[in-house]
Write a protein that holds these residues in place. Structure first.
Motif, short mmCIF file in Angstrom:
data_model
loop_
_atom_site.label_atom_id
_atom_site.label_comp_id
_atom_site.label_asym_id
_atom_site.label_seq_id
_atom_site.Cartn_x
_atom_site.Cartn_y
_atom_site.Cartn_z
N SER A 100 -1.10 -5.54 0.29
CA SER A 100 -0.73 -4.86 -0.95
C SER A 100 -0.11 -3.49 -0.70
N LEU A 131 -6.87 -4.05 -6.13
CA LEU A 131 -7.85 -3.13 -6.70
C LEU A 131 -8.82 -3.81 -7.66
N SER A 132 -8.53 -5.04 -8.05
CA SER A 132 -9.38 -5.71 -9.03
C SER A 132 -10.73 -6.12 -8.45
N ARG A 152 -12.42 -2.08 -3.57
CA ARG A 152 -12.46 -0.67 -4.02
C ARG A 152 -13.47 0.13 -3.20
N TRP A 192 -2.44 -3.80 -7.81
CA TRP A 192 -3.42 -3.89 -8.88
C TRP A 192 -4.35 -5.08 -8.65
N GLU A 193 -3.80 -6.16 -8.11
CA GLU A 193 -4.64 -7.32 -7.80
C GLU A 193 -5.64 -6.98 -6.70
N LEU A 206 0.59 4.29 -8.58
CA LEU A 206 -0.53 3.84 -9.42
C LEU A 206 -1.05 5.00 -10.27
N ASP A 226 0.60 -7.55 -5.06
CA ASP A 226 0.42 -6.55 -6.11
C ASP A 226 -0.79 -5.66 -5.81
#
Length: 153
Positions: free
Chosen positions: A51, A8-9, A14, A5-6, A75, A3
């Motif tokens: 990802s 980017l967490s 980042r 989003w995972e 996204l 994923d």
């Protein structure tokens, strides 16, 4: 594929993506910007690659990483749709349910979000001459066997 989003967490990943905005970099070039070991940076790059946000290309003995073209469009579209739906004019549910005459301490009147942090001032109570102090003798503590230790006598 994991994923995105995972991926980017994590703030480190980042920051790696921000570095790759400037163009392709190898693991050593990325590692120069962090105090991590090369293996830690490689693990973060592996997660980003799994990802689908980053792609790698081998050039001679080095592997260069770059942002995958078009990977961020889904996204961005999702976030844009949330931003558009949040700007529709609807009655403020919180204001309708809980009418507030004044905002609580530390909150601004209009936005209802925390304002700048204000340190609380605590009132210190100092006994005055008019208030007599109570002079109590210290309480002697007994040991487990029921005797008062000799150093407390």
């Amino acid at each position: 594929m994991k994923d995105p989003w995972e991926a980017l967490s994590d703030p480190t990943r980042r920051e790696i993506l921000r570095l790759l905005q400037g163009g392709p970099l190898n693991a050593s070039g990325i590692c120069e910007n962090f105090s991590f070991t090369k293996s830690t940076v490689s693990r973060h790059l592996e997660v980003l690659e799994d990802s689908g946000l980053v792609e790698s290309e081998k050039r001679r003995q080095y592997v260069y990483y770059r942002l995958r073209e078009g990977a961020f469009y889904p996204l961005r579209d999702f976030l844009d749709s949330l931003a558009q739906s949040s700007t529709k004019e609807e009655p403020d549910i919180i204001e309708a349910q809980v009418p507030m005459k004044t905002a609580p301490a530390g909150y601004s009147e209009t936005i209802r979000k925390p304002a700048s942090r204000v340190e609380e001032q605590r009132e210190v109570v100092v006994p005055t001459a008019a208030e007599p102090k109570e002079d109590k003798p210290p309480v002697k503590q007994q040991s487990r066997k029921g005797r008062v230790p000799s150093y407390l006598d």
